[in-house]
Design a protein around this motif. Structure first.
Motif, PDB file in Angstrom:
ATOM      1  N   MET A   1      -3.974 -10.894   0.386  1.00 14.32           N
ATOM      2  CA  MET A   1      -4.508  -9.825  -0.409  1.00 14.32           C
ATOM      3  C   MET A   1      -5.152  -9.268  -1.483  1.00 14.32           C
ATOM      4  O   MET A   1      -5.947  -9.762  -2.400  1.00 14.32           O
ATOM      5  CB  MET A   1      -3.445  -8.512  -0.266  1.00 14.32           C
ATOM      6  CG  MET A   1      -3.323  -7.350   0.725  1.00 14.32           C
ATOM      7  SD  MET A   1      -4.905  -6.916   1.596  1.00 14.32           S
ATOM      8  CE  MET A   1      -5.473  -6.336  -0.090  1.00 14.32           C
TER       9      MET A   1
ATOM     10  N   GLU B   1      -4.443  -3.960   6.323  1.00 14.53           N
ATOM     11  CA  GLU B   1      -5.218  -3.085   5.982  1.00 14.53           C
ATOM     12  C   GLU B   1      -4.879  -2.130   5.686  1.00 14.53           C
ATOM     13  O   GLU B   1      -4.665  -1.359   4.846  1.00 14.53           O
ATOM     14  CB  GLU B   1      -6.379  -2.133   7.959  1.00 14.53           C
ATOM     15  CG  GLU B   1      -6.625  -1.513   7.510  1.00 14.53           C
ATOM     16  CD  GLU B   1      -7.728  -1.591   7.117  1.00 14.53           C
ATOM     17  OE1 GLU B   1      -8.612  -0.276   5.903  1.00 14.53           O
ATOM     18  OE2 GLU B   1      -8.871  -2.697   6.768  1.00 14.53           O
TER      19      GLU B   1
ATOM     20  N   ARG C   1      -4.277  -2.525   2.336  1.00 11.54           N
ATOM     21  CA  ARG C   1      -5.724  -3.137   1.428  1.00 11.54           C
ATOM     22  C   ARG C   1      -5.903  -1.233   0.962  1.00 11.54           C
ATOM     23  O   ARG C   1      -6.190  -0.775   0.426  1.00 11.54           O
ATOM     24  CB  ARG C   1      -6.655  -2.811   3.019  1.00 11.54           C
ATOM     25  CG  ARG C   1      -7.750  -4.388   2.705  1.00 11.54           C
ATOM     26  CD  ARG C   1      -9.482  -4.069   3.228  1.00 11.54           C
ATOM     27  NE  ARG C   1      -9.211  -6.302   3.499  1.00 11.54           N
ATOM     28  CZ  ARG C   1      -9.418  -6.440   4.552  1.00 11.54           C
ATOM     29  NH1 ARG C   1      -8.917  -5.890   6.066  1.00 11.54           N
ATOM     30  NH2 ARG C   1      -9.236  -7.635   4.734  1.00 11.54           N
ATOM     31  N   GLU C   2      -5.728   0.226   1.873  1.00 12.07           N
ATOM     32  CA  GLU C   2      -5.595   1.023   1.835  1.00 12.07           C
ATOM     33  C   GLU C   2      -4.597   1.436   0.464  1.00 12.07           C
ATOM     34  O   GLU C   2      -4.945   2.294   0.209  1.00 12.07           O
ATOM     35  CB  GLU C   2      -4.848   1.798   2.897  1.00 12.07           C
ATOM     36  CG  GLU C   2      -5.486   2.033   4.474  1.00 12.07           C
ATOM     37  CD  GLU C   2      -7.190   2.830   4.153  1.00 12.07           C
ATOM     38  OE1 GLU C   2      -7.647   3.630   3.238  1.00 12.07           O
ATOM     39  OE2 GLU C   2      -8.484   1.613   3.992  1.00 12.07           O
TER      40      GLU C   2
ATOM     41  N   THR D   1      -4.298  -0.673  -1.748  1.00 12.31           N
ATOM     42  CA  THR D   1      -4.508  -0.838  -2.724  1.00 12.31           C
ATOM     43  C   THR D   1      -6.152  -0.256  -2.818  1.00 12.31           C
ATOM     44  O   THR D   1      -6.116  -0.170  -4.921  1.00 12.31           O
ATOM     45  CB  THR D   1      -5.808  -2.454  -2.648  1.00 12.31           C
ATOM     46  OG1 THR D   1      -3.897  -3.380  -2.648  1.00 12.31           O
ATOM     47  CG2 THR D   1      -6.002  -2.658  -3.926  1.00 12.31           C
ATOM     48  N   LYS D   2      -7.074   0.271  -2.714  1.00 13.78           N
ATOM     49  CA  LYS D   2      -8.088   1.141  -3.161  1.00 13.78           C
ATOM     50  C   LYS D   2      -7.161   2.626  -3.446  1.00 13.78           C
ATOM     51  O   LYS D   2      -7.852   2.838  -4.126  1.00 13.78           O
ATOM     52  CB  LYS D   2      -8.643   1.895  -1.470  1.00 13.78           C
ATOM     53  CG  LYS D   2      -9.149   0.254  -1.259  1.00 13.78           C
ATOM     54  CD  LYS D   2     -10.554   0.377  -0.023  1.00 13.78           C
ATOM     55  CE  LYS D   2     -10.168   0.970   0.702  1.00 13.78           C
ATOM     56  NZ  LYS D   2     -11.288   1.263   2.300  1.00 13.78           N
TER      57      LYS D   2
END
Length: 152
Positions: A17, A58, A61-62, A64-65
């Motif tokens: 990441m 994933e 990622r989520e 972070t978003k």
């Protein structure tokens, strides 16, 4: 319930990441200084393809978003703002405006160049072409393994 990751697997996910590079993340998380680059690439692809590792990436990622409130719409708005700023500058910056436009196109998947290699009579139709950008990590790992086996 998701399989618990080892410390090294968790580190790999976090380094991935941070860097966006599987091989770099693998080198940082595992003792890989005596491994060949091709082996590291295969191992990194295999690790990233493991379901529980991919799920953790994933999940990160989520998070972070969500933390940064990043969406396609916010990215498009930011790119358009940058494009307009480049065009309206005291000295217009065409290259910066073009870069922002291309960033928008890429984000929307409109940056793909399609080249038709078929002849009008079909005699020169390519056989078995592969778009490597669409390969899964596990398929890429298999290709790298086969290449390494052929090199040995």
């Amino acid at each position: 319930m998701m399989k618990k990751l080892t410390e090294k697997q968790e580190a790999f996910c976090r380094y991935f990441m941070e860097t966006g590079e599987k091989t770099t993340a693998y080198k940082m998380a595992y003792k890989a200084d005596k491994m060949k680059p091709a082996v590291i690439a295969v191992k990194a692809c295999e690790l990233a393809a493991e379901p529980h590792v991919a799920a953790r990436i994933e999940e990160l990622r989520e998070a972070t978003k969500e933390r940064h409130k990043i969406t396609v719409d916010t990215l498009l708005a930011e790119l358009e703002e940058n494009r307009q700023a480049a065009l309206c500058a005291e000295t217009p910056q065409a290259a910066a405006a073009t870069a922002a436009t291309m960033g928008k196109a890429k984000l929307l998947g409109l940056d793909k160049q399609i080249i038709d290699l078929k002849s009008s009579d079909g005699s020169m139709t390519p056989k078995g072409s592969i778009n490597i950008g669409e390969l899964s990590d596990s398929a890429m790992a298999e290709i790298l393994k086969a290449r390494d086996a052929a090199d040995s």
